[in-house]
Motif scaffolding. Structure first.
Motif, PDB file in Angstrom:
ATOM      1  N   ALA A  90       0.941  -0.972  -0.140  1.00 26.45           N
ATOM      2  CA  ALA A  90      -0.097   0.058   0.135  1.00 26.45           C
ATOM      3  C   ALA A  90       0.857   1.296   0.024  1.00 26.45           C
ATOM      4  CB  ALA A  90      -0.947  -0.195   1.009  1.00 26.45           C
ATOM      5  N   GLN A  91       0.470   2.129  -0.966  1.00 23.25           N
ATOM      6  CA  GLN A  91       1.258   3.313  -0.795  1.00 23.25           C
ATOM      7  C   GLN A  91       0.285   4.265   0.164  1.00 23.25           C
ATOM      8  OE1 GLN A  91       1.790   5.173  -4.707  1.00 23.25           O
ATOM      9  NE2 GLN A  91       2.053   7.098  -4.026  1.00 23.25           N
ATOM     10  N   LYS A  92       1.185   5.007   0.945  1.00 21.64           N
ATOM     11  CA  LYS A  92       0.530   5.911   1.919  1.00 21.64           C
ATOM     12  C   LYS A  92       0.066   7.283   1.053  1.00 21.64           C
ATOM     13  CE  LYS A  92      -0.388   7.685   5.971  1.00 21.64           C
ATOM     14  NZ  LYS A  92      -1.704   7.569   6.119  1.00 21.64           N
ATOM     15  N   ARG A  93      -1.287   7.230   0.884  1.00 17.51           N
ATOM     16  CA  ARG A  93      -1.985   8.447   0.444  1.00 17.51           C
ATOM     17  C   ARG A  93      -2.617   9.392   1.205  1.00 17.51           C
ATOM     18  NH1 ARG A  93      -2.651   4.373  -3.525  1.00 17.51           N
ATOM     19  NH2 ARG A  93      -1.433   4.645  -5.434  1.00 17.51           N
ATOM     20  N   TRP A  94      -3.514   8.720   1.875  1.00 16.73           N
ATOM     21  CA  TRP A  94      -4.589   9.463   2.914  1.00 16.73           C
ATOM     22  C   TRP A  94      -4.497   8.859   4.419  1.00 16.73           C
ATOM     23  CZ3 TRP A  94      -5.849  12.337  -1.006  1.00 16.73           C
ATOM     24  CH2 TRP A  94      -6.021  11.774  -2.342  1.00 16.73           C
ATOM     25  N   LYS A  95      -4.944   9.637   5.337  1.00 13.64           N
ATOM     26  CA  LYS A  95      -4.890   9.221   6.550  1.00 13.64           C
ATOM     27  C   LYS A  95      -5.882   7.826   6.692  1.00 13.64           C
ATOM     28  CE  LYS A  95      -3.949  13.593   8.759  1.00 13.64           C
ATOM     29  NZ  LYS A  95      -4.413  14.920   9.434  1.00 13.64           N
ATOM     30  N   SER A  96      -6.798   7.892   5.897  1.00 14.60           N
ATOM     31  CA  SER A  96      -7.555   6.662   5.998  1.00 14.60           C
ATOM     32  C   SER A  96      -7.100   5.492   5.503  1.00 14.60           C
ATOM     33  CB  SER A  96      -9.003   7.144   5.003  1.00 14.60           C
ATOM     34  OG  SER A  96      -8.837   7.286   3.828  1.00 14.60           O
ATOM     35  N   ASP A  97      -6.064   5.434   4.938  1.00 11.92           N
ATOM     36  CA  ASP A  97      -5.429   4.068   4.483  1.00 11.92           C
ATOM     37  C   ASP A  97      -5.437   3.190   5.634  1.00 11.92           C
ATOM     38  OD1 ASP A  97      -5.271   5.537   2.159  1.00 11.92           O
ATOM     39  OD2 ASP A  97      -2.958   5.490   2.331  1.00 11.92           O
ATOM     40  N   ASN A  98      -4.961   3.624   6.736  1.00 15.94           N
ATOM     41  CA  ASN A  98      -4.649   2.790   7.906  1.00 15.94           C
ATOM     42  C   ASN A  98      -6.140   2.149   8.292  1.00 15.94           C
ATOM     43  OD1 ASN A  98      -2.015   3.172   8.057  1.00 15.94           O
ATOM     44  ND2 ASN A  98      -2.384   4.929   9.412  1.00 15.94           N
ATOM     45  N   VAL A  99      -7.160   2.909   8.088  1.00  8.41           N
ATOM     46  CA  VAL A  99      -8.294   2.316   8.460  1.00  8.41           C
ATOM     47  C   VAL A  99      -8.936   0.903   8.010  1.00  8.41           C
ATOM     48  CG1 VAL A  99     -10.853   2.578   8.212  1.00  8.41           C
ATOM     49  CG2 VAL A  99      -9.522   4.425   8.779  1.00  8.41           C
ATOM     50  N   PHE A 100      -8.333   0.601   6.642  1.00 11.92           N
ATOM     51  CA  PHE A 100      -8.488  -0.679   6.048  1.00 11.92           C
ATOM     52  C   PHE A 100      -7.649  -1.839   6.995  1.00 11.92           C
ATOM     53  CE2 PHE A 100      -6.705  -3.841   3.593  1.00 11.92           C
ATOM     54  CZ  PHE A 100      -8.054  -4.775   3.038  1.00 11.92           C
ATOM     55  N   PHE A 101      -6.247  -1.460   7.289  1.00 12.77           N
ATOM     56  CA  PHE A 101      -5.461  -2.334   8.141  1.00 12.77           C
ATOM     57  C   PHE A 101      -6.283  -2.821   9.340  1.00 12.77           C
ATOM     58  CE2 PHE A 101      -2.918  -1.272   4.311  1.00 12.77           C
ATOM     59  CZ  PHE A 101      -2.743  -2.315   3.727  1.00 12.77           C
ATOM     60  N   LYS A 102      -6.901  -1.699  10.189  1.00 15.83           N
ATOM     61  CA  LYS A 102      -7.438  -1.955  11.335  1.00 15.83           C
ATOM     62  C   LYS A 102      -8.545  -2.856  11.268  1.00 15.83           C
ATOM     63  CE  LYS A 102      -5.787   2.350  13.280  1.00 15.83           C
ATOM     64  NZ  LYS A 102      -5.860   3.841  13.613  1.00 15.83           N
ATOM     65  N   LYS A 103      -9.247  -2.467  10.096  1.00 15.94           N
ATOM     66  CA  LYS A 103     -10.407  -3.221   9.771  1.00 15.94           C
ATOM     67  C   LYS A 103     -10.151  -4.765   9.990  1.00 15.94           C
ATOM     68  CE  LYS A 103     -13.822  -0.094   7.569  1.00 15.94           C
ATOM     69  NZ  LYS A 103     -15.207  -0.319   7.300  1.00 15.94           N
ATOM     70  N   CYS A 104      -9.076  -5.027   9.225  1.00 16.77           N
ATOM     71  CA  CYS A 104      -8.539  -6.434   9.008  1.00 16.77           C
ATOM     72  C   CYS A 104      -8.016  -7.094  10.046  1.00 16.77           C
ATOM     73  CB  CYS A 104      -7.213  -6.216   7.940  1.00 16.77           C
ATOM     74  SG  CYS A 104      -8.108  -6.025   6.275  1.00 16.77           S
ATOM     75  N   LYS A 105      -7.456  -6.126  11.136  1.00 14.98           N
ATOM     76  CA  LYS A 105      -7.214  -7.035  12.331  1.00 14.98           C
ATOM     77  C   LYS A 105      -8.304  -7.054  13.172  1.00 14.98           C
ATOM     78  CE  LYS A 105      -3.469  -6.826  15.745  1.00 14.98           C
ATOM     79  NZ  LYS A 105      -2.231  -6.251  16.056  1.00 14.98           N
ATOM     80  N   ASN A 106      -8.947  -8.200  13.098  1.00 11.39           N
ATOM     81  CA  ASN A 106     -10.107  -8.478  14.173  1.00 11.39           C
ATOM     82  C   ASN A 106     -10.221  -9.913  14.085  1.00 11.39           C
ATOM     83  OD1 ASN A 106     -12.486  -9.513  12.369  1.00 11.39           O
ATOM     84  ND2 ASN A 106     -12.146  -7.388  11.426  1.00 11.39           N
ATOM     85  N   PRO A 107     -10.655 -10.590  15.075  1.00 12.66           N
ATOM     86  CA  PRO A 107     -10.845 -12.063  15.241  1.00 12.66           C
ATOM     87  C   PRO A 107     -11.605 -12.700  14.073  1.00 12.66           C
ATOM     88  CG  PRO A 107     -12.035 -10.831  17.414  1.00 12.66           C
ATOM     89  CD  PRO A 107     -11.426 -10.003  16.243  1.00 12.66           C
ATOM     90  N   LYS A 108     -12.703 -11.995  13.369  1.00 12.13           N
ATOM     91  CA  LYS A 108     -13.283 -12.790  12.110  1.00 12.13           C
ATOM     92  C   LYS A 108     -12.386 -12.915  11.245  1.00 12.13           C
ATOM     93  CE  LYS A 108     -17.815 -11.473  13.685  1.00 12.13           C
ATOM     94  NZ  LYS A 108     -18.943 -10.586  13.259  1.00 12.13           N
ATOM     95  N   LEU A 109     -11.338 -12.132  10.950  1.00 14.00           N
ATOM     96  CA  LEU A 109     -10.550 -11.967   9.951  1.00 14.00           C
ATOM     97  C   LEU A 109      -9.188 -12.203   9.936  1.00 14.00           C
ATOM     98  CD1 LEU A 109     -10.739 -11.373   6.613  1.00 14.00           C
ATOM     99  CD2 LEU A 109     -10.594  -9.069   7.176  1.00 14.00           C
ATOM    100  N   PHE A 110      -8.160 -11.511  10.297  1.00 18.21           N
ATOM    101  CA  PHE A 110      -6.701 -11.725  10.853  1.00 18.21           C
ATOM    102  C   PHE A 110      -6.388 -11.348  12.009  1.00 18.21           C
ATOM    103  CE2 PHE A 110      -6.974 -10.820   6.065  1.00 18.21           C
ATOM    104  CZ  PHE A 110      -6.649 -12.134   5.852  1.00 18.21           C
ATOM    105  N   LYS A 111      -5.570 -12.255  12.687  1.00 18.13           N
ATOM    106  CA  LYS A 111      -5.229 -12.090  14.110  1.00 18.13           C
ATOM    107  C   LYS A 111      -3.985 -11.059  14.278  1.00 18.13           C
ATOM    108  CE  LYS A 111      -7.173 -16.468  15.877  1.00 18.13           C
ATOM    109  NZ  LYS A 111      -6.959 -17.709  16.383  1.00 18.13           N
ATOM    110  N   GLN A 112      -3.262 -11.330  13.074  1.00 14.49           N
ATOM    111  CA  GLN A 112      -2.161 -10.537  13.269  1.00 14.49           C
ATOM    112  C   GLN A 112      -2.033  -9.853  11.879  1.00 14.49           C
ATOM    113  OE1 GLN A 112       1.112 -13.775  13.865  1.00 14.49           O
ATOM    114  NE2 GLN A 112       2.243 -12.009  13.716  1.00 14.49           N
TER     115      GLN A 112
END
Length: 168
Positions: free
Chosen positions: A119-141
């Motif tokens: 991922a190329q850093k473009r917007w502050k919201s870029d990190n939102v996607f990776f925070k959504k992915c780090k959850n028990p239903k998806l990825f632990k790490q």
């Protein structure tokens, strides 16, 4: 999406048993499939027979297939997928939920799946996607395994930062 399919073709040549390269149907039909056909002799040592209608499958090794994020997946087709690669797919915040939904479906089919996303850093919201992915239903790490700054005097900030994430 996969565009011309170069990464998938390279993975096939490097020994991947099966590679699915995905994009929207219009891109698969107009860009990816013609490029696979143009490069099929490079993918295999010997030529293989032509098929009827548009050829999306190269002797079972590389298959270009339409995939629209957020739509139901063919679970049987993707049950053996163990690695997902995404390059520059985290761009539009309005697509984060659809991409997350697709990753959840893949994870449901194979709970041992690992995703690598650059991922190329473009917007502050870029990190939102990776925070959504780090959850028990998806990825632990969700970890950054590499990052590189690219200088570009034409870029508004003088360059850009690209990170590679491993999610498992």
């Amino acid at each position: 999406g996969c565009g011309v399919g170069l990464l998938g073709m390279c993975l096939s040549k490097m020994g991947a048993k099966k590679v699915y390269i995905t994009d929207l149907k219009s891109a698969v039909d107009s860009v990816t499939t013609p490029n696979l056909l143009a490069n099929k002799s490079r993918l295999l040592e010997t030529p293989f027979p032509e098929t009827a209608s548009p050829c999306r499958k190269i002797d079972g090794l590389v298959e270009a297939t339409p995939l629209e994020w957020g739509t139901p997946l063919d679970e049987e087709k993707y049950k053996d997928v163990d690695i997902v690669l995404g390059s520059d797919v985290v761009y539009w915040p309005e697509l984060f939920d659809k991409l997350t939904s697709t990753l959840q479906q893949l994870k449901h089919v194979n709970k041992n799946i690992t995703a690598y996303v650059s991922a190329q850093k473009r917007w502050k919201s870029d990190n939102v996607f990776f925070k959504k992915c780090k959850n028990p239903k998806l990825f632990k790490q969700v970890d950054i395994i590499a990052q590189q700054r690219f200088d570009d005097p034409e870029h508004p900030k003088g360059g850009s930062l690209v990170k590679i994430y491993k999610m498992c």
